[in-house]
Design a protein around this motif. Structure first.
Motif, mmCIF file in Angstrom:
data_model
loop_
_atom_site.group_PDB
_atom_site.id
_atom_site.type_symbol
_atom_site.label_atom_id
_atom_site.label_comp_id
_atom_site.label_asym_id
_atom_site.label_seq_id
_atom_site.Cartn_x
_atom_site.Cartn_y
_atom_site.Cartn_z
ATOM 1 N N ALA A 93 0.856 -1.186 0.000
ATOM 2 C CA ALA A 93 0.000 0.000 0.000
ATOM 3 C C ALA A 93 0.894 1.238 0.000
ATOM 4 N N PRO A 94 0.456 2.320 -0.639
ATOM 5 C CA PRO A 94 1.284 3.529 -0.680
ATOM 6 C C PRO A 94 1.398 4.175 0.694
ATOM 7 N N MET A 95 2.577 4.749 0.950
ATOM 8 C CA MET A 95 2.800 5.401 2.238
ATOM 9 C C MET A 95 3.726 6.591 2.035
ATOM 10 N N GLY A 96 3.468 7.655 2.755
ATOM 11 C CA GLY A 96 4.304 8.844 2.690
ATOM 12 C C GLY A 96 3.689 9.951 1.862
ATOM 13 N N LYS A 97 4.414 11.048 1.768
ATOM 14 C CA LYS A 97 3.971 12.197 0.986
ATOM 15 C C LYS A 97 4.107 11.876 -0.495
ATOM 16 N N LEU A 98 3.367 12.605 -1.329
ATOM 17 C CA LEU A 98 3.429 12.344 -2.763
ATOM 18 C C LEU A 98 4.843 12.484 -3.310
ATOM 19 N N VAL A 104 4.692 0.047 0.755
ATOM 20 C CA VAL A 104 5.078 -0.685 1.963
ATOM 21 C C VAL A 104 4.111 -1.859 2.154
ATOM 22 N N PRO A 105 4.638 -3.074 2.323
ATOM 23 C CA PRO A 105 3.746 -4.216 2.547
ATOM 24 C C PRO A 105 3.137 -4.180 3.948
#
Length: 155
Positions: A93-98, A104-105
């Protein structure tokens, strides 16, 4: 007069007189966008509830990760609790700022859903804008004179 007519080289469209081809295109675009607003409000809602506005104390590695959490994350965790994917499955799944986005799994279903919700909103918003542009071009080409028509384009 009908709702769409040609008068002295200009157009009459839904009460607007002496409309140039560019203005006609703008009027049709606004009309098509208004017809699609039901979808855009959903898309905007998903984007907003997925933003990390809620501060969280004690979050690990706050310098590299997002500083807070989102409404979508909180609600999905309350509804799904500690439910995990079966068979050790760990989808990303996406994580963090653009600007520093990374995949990250995770094995928690709530975390997976909470991280993907804003991206589903972005996708819906892009699709809505594409559909509005396509419908605008099609309707404009039906009304406009052959010399004013828009040839095939990417939208």
């Amino acid at each position: 007069m009908d709702t769409t007519e040609e008068i002295n080289g200009t157009y009459y469209y839904h009460g607007h007189i002496n409309v140039t081809p560019g203005e006609l295109f703008d009027l049709i675009f606004i009309e098509q966008l208004a017809n699609a607003l039901g979808m855009t409000t959903e898309a905007v809602s998903m984007i907003l509830i997925g933003q990390p506005y809620i501060p969280v104390s004690g979050k690990l590695s706050a310098a590299t990760n997002t500083p807070g959490t989102s409404v979508a994350s909180i609600v999905s965790r309350k509804l799904l609790g500690d439910a995990r994917f079966p068979f050790g499955l760990r989808p990303s799944a996406p994580m963090g700022k653009l600007s520093k986005l990374k995949m990250v799994p995770t094995n928690k279903i709530a975390t997976f859903i909470g991280r993907w919700i804003p991206f589903a909103g972005y996708a819906e918003l892009i699709i809505t804008v594409q559909l509005v542009a396509k419908r605008t071009r099609e309707k404009y080409n039906l009304i406009a004179r052959p010399s004013d028509r828009i040839p095939w384009t990417y939208f």
